[in-house]
Design an enzyme around this catalytic site. Structure first.
Site, PDB file in Angstrom:
ATOM      1  N   GLY A 169       0.564  -1.198   0.269  1.00  0.00           N
ATOM      2  CA  GLY A 169      -0.204  -0.368  -0.067  1.00  0.00           C
ATOM      3  C   GLY A 169       0.952   1.056   0.135  1.00  0.00           C
ATOM      4  N   GLY A 170       0.897   1.839   1.215  1.00  0.00           N
ATOM      5  CA  GLY A 170       1.891   3.053   1.302  1.00  0.00           C
ATOM      6  C   GLY A 170       2.518   3.301   1.702  1.00  0.00           C
ATOM      7  N   GLY A 404      21.499   6.135 -34.190  1.00  0.00           N
ATOM      8  CA  GLY A 404      21.400   7.379 -33.100  1.00  0.00           C
ATOM      9  C   GLY A 404      21.615   6.936 -31.925  1.00  0.00           C
ATOM     10  N   ALA A 405      22.116   5.261 -31.983  1.00  0.00           N
ATOM     11  CA  ALA A 405      22.493   4.869 -30.403  1.00  0.00           C
ATOM     12  C   ALA A 405      24.091   6.052 -30.125  1.00  0.00           C
ATOM     13  CB  ALA A 405      23.166   3.926 -30.019  1.00  0.00           C
TER      14      ALA A 405
END
Ligand code: HXC
Length: 510
Positions: A169-170, A404-405
């Site tokens: 939970g929290g 692009g890498a």
């Protein structure tokens, strides 16, 4: 007077007893230390200063007025790790299952605020059942107070969470907003909703382990940055990690005297790259051979293994390493590896830790799974993270840097400070075979012609010299001299000062 002193001792003993001997025995029977034992292992001996050991909850509902435990399920305070101040809170499962009341939350917020003010890390040890059910909305408000502090402290002080039991939970969202989450194998699990709720909501039968055990989070989801065998091992590793980190963003990372010669040559690196460019090799070997004493703290070693990230030292200074791993998926960049490395680069940048990037990457992972999963946005995170970083950045291309890498992996054009390549580097838009099949499509039926074209393409691009002739690479270096060259590069960048244009904050593609 004597009886007043005795009263204090009595109250202290009561607080130290937590939920009582039976619950402590149950805790031990599960292979877990108690909240206080954990703090003792984590901190330097005798350094712990406890706060709020007499705080109790203020609830009167559901018979709670008759059940009070001084400390109320969390032990808080500060102490030192190898002499450096850290703040801690440690959930006590023996008191109401470590669940969070308003008073319990206030204790945590107090140390969070002090740590932020005083510029020291916060380490949270979790073993808890979430919101104190009897307190209702007060507990929810308490969580929100903690979350706010997590966010305010993010990027200012390191925040580390260690999950050492249930975390439900929290309790999962505070760790989720800290810099690193580690778990203890077999005793820790974390999930937003437990198996019973899962069953009711989506009619799925699942165990605690399969829903939120270490295998889920350290191997698959990436929520956890690593898992350790038991409480002792986990706490010892947190001590090791703290030794690499600055206490806050206001100071440089700690320097540690190194007995490893910064000029040390490593002849074995001259043969690390196999003759066949499609054969893998272990990039971790390179990392271990160039850092001080081979001492590497790897982050997320078991998730997205096609990229390696972690902390090492170069001539005594902490450095963050980001390295493609050709041994796993040929070192390709995919969703998970991009996310993993982006978050790590941002941590380093926030905390003044220089980044060394070791590149051997065939490009981004093709395929519908990746595209439908949002590879464009996730890959952009890494590009964004490297480009915005203002800490010293040293890059070394060992072999492939395709497409692009090449740009993404801390290239010169996104403000790489010193960019090196080994003579084995291949810097091109794509691999020779693919390239030839596109630009000489009409020759595809003629294998001799194709292999001739491939050889031509290789001779032209499968080396670092074209990039070096344009200044995209600062120098082509001998593999055996890598440690010396990177140490020297980092030294030259010690007083680097760069700032980005003023903004409230950027908008990284989350
Ligand atoms: C009050 C709690 C508690 C809780 C456990 N206890 N969780 N008390 N509030 N949330 C108490 C138990 O009553 C018990 O008390 C003791 O802690 C130990 O719990 P056990 O159930 O005996 O332990 P175990 O079998 O090991 O199971 C651990 C557990 C389970 C899986 C964590 O206790 C559990 O499922 N708890 C509830 C989890 C939960 O649903 N929490 C609320 C989530 S909602 P005694 O006196 O017998 O020792 C939430 C919302 C916040 O957190 C959202 C904010 C964003």
């Amino acid at each position: 007077m004597q009886h007043i002193l005795e009263e204090l001792e009595k109250r202290r003993a009561q607080a130290r007893a937590g939920g009582g001997p039976q619950r402590i025995a149950a805790q031990h029977a599960k292979g877990k230390l108690t909240a206080r034992e954990r703090i003792d292992v984590l901190l330097d001996e005798g350094s712990f200063e406890e706060f709020d050991m007499f705080v109790e909850h203020r609830s009167h509902d559901f018979g709670m007025q008759d059940q009070r435990f001084p400390g109320d399920g969390v032990v808080t305070g500060w102490g030192t790790i190898n002499g450096r101040v850290v703040y801690v809170f440690s959930k006590d499962f023996t008191v109401f299952g470590g669940s969070l009341s308003k008073a319990h939350a206030e204790k945590i917020v107090k140390v969070q605020e002090m740590a932020l003010r005083n510029g020291s890390p916060v380490i949270g040890l979790f073993d808890a059942g979430g919101a104190r059910i009897q307190e209702g909305v007060d507990s929810l408000a308490g969580y929100a107070d903690i979350f706010l502090q997590n966010v305010l402290a993010s990027g200012v002080i390191p925040q580390i969470s260690v999950i050492m039991g249930p975390c439900a939970g929290g309790d999962v969202y505070s760790p989720a907003m800290t810099d690193f989450i580690f778990m203890v194998k077999d005793t820790a699990y974390m999930y937003v909703t437990g198996p019973e709720v899962v069953k009711k909501a989506v009619n799925e039968d699942v165990s605690h382990e399969d829903l939120g055990g270490w295998r889920v989070h350290a191997l698959k989801s990436g929520v956890s940055e690593g898992a350790f065998d038991n409480d002792l091992e986990a706490l010892a590793q947190i001590r090791r990690l703290i030794d690499f980190l600055p206490l806050s963003n206001r100071e440089p990372p700690p320097r540690r005297p190194s007995f490893d010669d910064p000029e040390r040559a490593e002849p074995s690196l001259d043969t690390l790259i196999p003759a066949n460019p499609n054969k893998p090799y272990d990039m971790k070997e390179l990392v271990l051979k160039i850092i001080d004493e081979g001492d590497f703290f790897e982050i997320s070693p078991d998730w997205a293994k096609n990229i390696i990230v972690g902390f090492g030292r170069m001539d005594g200074d902490t450095v963050g390493f980001v390295a493609n791993q050709p041994q796993v998926l040929a070192g390709v960049l995919d969703i998970d590896s991009s996310r993993k490395a982006a978050r790590f680069v941002r941590f380093c940048d926030a905390f003044n830790i220089p980044v060394v990037t070791l590149v051997d990457v065939p490009g981004f992972m093709p395929g519908t799974k990746q595209e439908q999963g949002g590879l464009i946005k996730h890959g952009a995170k890494l590009l964004f993270a490297f480009a915005e970083a203002t800490v010293p950045k040293v890059t070394l291309i060992t072999r492939k840097a395709y497409g692009g890498a090449f740009d993404v992996m801390s290239s010169k054009n996104i403000r790489g400070d010193v960019n090196y390549a080994w003579p084995t580097a291949e810097i091109a838009v794509m691999g020779p075979k693919q390239a030839v099949e596109i630009i000489f499509r009409s020759d595809i039926g003629d294998p001799d012609k194709i292999s001739e074209r491939e050889a031509e393409y290789k001779a032209h691009f499968a080396n670092p010299f074209v990039a070096a002739s344009r200044g995209y690479i600062d120098d082509v270096i001998m593999p055996h001299g890598t440690r010396r060259r990177i140490v020297r590069a980092l030294k030259s960048l010690r007083s680097k000062k760069v700032s980005n244009p003023w903004k409230k904050h950027d908008n990284i593609p989350l």
